[in-house]
Design a protein around this motif. Sequence first.
Motif, short mmCIF file in Angstrom:
data_model
loop_
_atom_site.label_atom_id
_atom_site.label_comp_id
_atom_site.label_asym_id
_atom_site.label_seq_id
_atom_site.Cartn_x
_atom_site.Cartn_y
_atom_site.Cartn_z
N ILE A 124 27.88 38.99 52.60
CA ILE A 124 27.45 38.90 51.20
C ILE A 124 28.67 38.74 50.29
CG2 ILE A 124 26.30 40.09 49.30
CD1 ILE A 124 24.53 41.48 51.40
N CYS A 125 29.68 39.54 50.53
CA CYS A 125 30.91 39.43 49.74
C CYS A 125 31.56 38.06 49.93
CB CYS A 125 31.89 40.53 50.14
SG CYS A 125 31.41 42.20 49.66
N ALA A 126 31.54 37.55 51.16
CA ALA A 126 32.13 36.23 51.43
C ALA A 126 31.38 35.12 50.71
CB ALA A 126 32.15 35.98 52.93
N ALA A 127 30.07 35.28 50.53
CA ALA A 127 29.27 34.28 49.83
C ALA A 127 29.48 34.33 48.33
CB ALA A 127 27.79 34.48 50.15
N MET A 128 29.78 35.51 47.79
CA MET A 128 29.85 35.68 46.34
C MET A 128 31.26 35.55 45.77
SD MET A 128 27.04 38.69 45.77
CE MET A 128 26.90 38.27 44.03
N THR A 129 32.26 35.84 46.56
CA THR A 129 33.64 35.83 46.06
C THR A 129 34.11 34.45 45.58
OG1 THR A 129 34.25 37.71 47.45
CG2 THR A 129 36.04 36.32 46.66
N PRO A 130 33.79 33.34 46.27
CA PRO A 130 34.31 32.05 45.81
C PRO A 130 33.97 31.70 44.37
CG PRO A 130 33.52 31.84 48.05
CD PRO A 130 33.12 33.22 47.58
N CYS A 131 32.78 32.05 43.92
CA CYS A 131 32.41 31.75 42.53
C CYS A 131 33.38 32.43 41.56
CB CYS A 131 30.98 32.22 42.27
SG CYS A 131 30.45 31.99 40.56
N MET A 132 33.63 33.71 41.76
CA MET A 132 34.49 34.45 40.86
C MET A 132 35.94 33.96 40.93
SD MET A 132 32.56 36.66 39.29
CE MET A 132 33.66 37.94 38.70
N ARG A 133 36.45 33.81 42.15
CA ARG A 133 37.84 33.40 42.30
C ARG A 133 38.06 31.98 41.80
NH1 ARG A 133 41.77 34.71 40.87
NH2 ARG A 133 41.51 36.75 41.86
N LEU A 134 37.11 31.07 42.08
CA LEU A 134 37.26 29.69 41.65
C LEU A 134 37.25 29.59 40.13
CD1 LEU A 134 37.52 26.67 42.33
CD2 LEU A 134 35.01 26.58 42.36
N TYR A 135 36.33 30.28 39.47
CA TYR A 135 36.26 30.19 38.01
C TYR A 135 37.48 30.83 37.35
CZ TYR A 135 31.76 27.93 37.23
OH TYR A 135 30.75 27.00 37.15
N ALA A 136 37.98 31.90 37.93
CA ALA A 136 39.22 32.49 37.41
C ALA A 136 40.36 31.49 37.55
CB ALA A 136 39.55 33.79 38.13
N PHE A 137 40.44 30.84 38.69
CA PHE A 137 41.47 29.83 38.94
C PHE A 137 41.34 28.68 37.95
CE2 PHE A 137 42.09 25.67 41.13
CZ PHE A 137 43.47 25.70 41.29
N LEU A 138 40.14 28.17 37.75
CA LEU A 138 39.93 27.04 36.84
C LEU A 138 40.28 27.43 35.41
CD1 LEU A 138 36.55 25.69 38.27
CD2 LEU A 138 38.81 24.65 38.54
N GLY A 139 39.81 28.59 34.98
CA GLY A 139 40.10 29.02 33.62
C GLY A 139 41.59 29.17 33.38
N GLN A 140 42.30 29.77 34.32
CA GLN A 140 43.73 29.97 34.17
C GLN A 140 44.50 28.65 34.19
OE1 GLN A 140 44.74 32.88 37.21
NE2 GLN A 140 43.08 34.19 36.50
N MET A 141 44.09 27.72 35.03
CA MET A 141 44.75 26.43 35.08
C MET A 141 44.52 25.64 33.80
SD MET A 141 46.42 26.39 37.89
CE MET A 141 46.90 24.66 37.98
N LEU A 142 43.31 25.69 33.27
CA LEU A 142 43.01 24.95 32.04
C LEU A 142 43.68 25.59 30.83
CD1 LEU A 142 41.05 23.50 33.90
CD2 LEU A 142 39.31 23.67 32.12
N ALA A 143 43.90 26.90 30.88
CA ALA A 143 44.50 27.60 29.75
C ALA A 143 46.00 27.38 29.66
CB ALA A 143 44.19 29.10 29.83
#
Length: 210
Positions: A124-143
């Motif tokens: 369950i954690c493996a299925a849910m973690t990519p959403c959080m990590r990817l959006y954090a990565f995208l937000g930080q890169m765009l910022a």
Amino acid sequence: MTLAQLLWQENRDLAQQALDHPFMHGIRYGTLPYAVFQHYLAQDAFFLNAYARAYALALVYAPDTQGMRDFYELLSGVFAELTLHERNAKGWDIDLTQVVPDTATLAYTDFLLATATLRDIGEICAAMTPCMRLYAFLGQMLAFQEVTEAHPYRDWIHTYAAPEFEALAVRLETLLDRYASDIPPVHTTYRRAMQLEVAFFSAQAIPSTS
């Protein structure tokens, strides 16, 4: 290297695909048509409702009190994200109660809910973690670039670039490290979630510039 770090490194190719995607390019430079963003917002709200339910199931299956507390607080973070969507939806006259999910959206939500219902807490954690990590990565890169007050997607970028969102991503990665084992199903589940993230962006109909 922790398991969460290893899984992220294994899937950096998909993270880069998401960052380089025309949809994300439009967010970065503020050129994404409003109609496309409106459609994305509605689909993402539908997804987040399923994501919240997956967190609720994870809370039920958590084997210890600390895990229950962590999943409860992560669930609260999803509701905060939905509040942002609702605020934007009101400004653009979008009825989030009448969303018809796309095929890509349903594929992702079905995957999440099936995993949260049928698999163990580590998967369950493996299925849910990519959403959080990817959006954090995208937000930080765009910022990294200057985001002016006039940028149409300033709030979106700042939400996912914020230290508070990074902290939520780290908390979920900590749960992944605590509950998941370094076994093939965990790697497969994580990658499938990343693939569904990229497919979700690809489902947004962006007009051709040619």
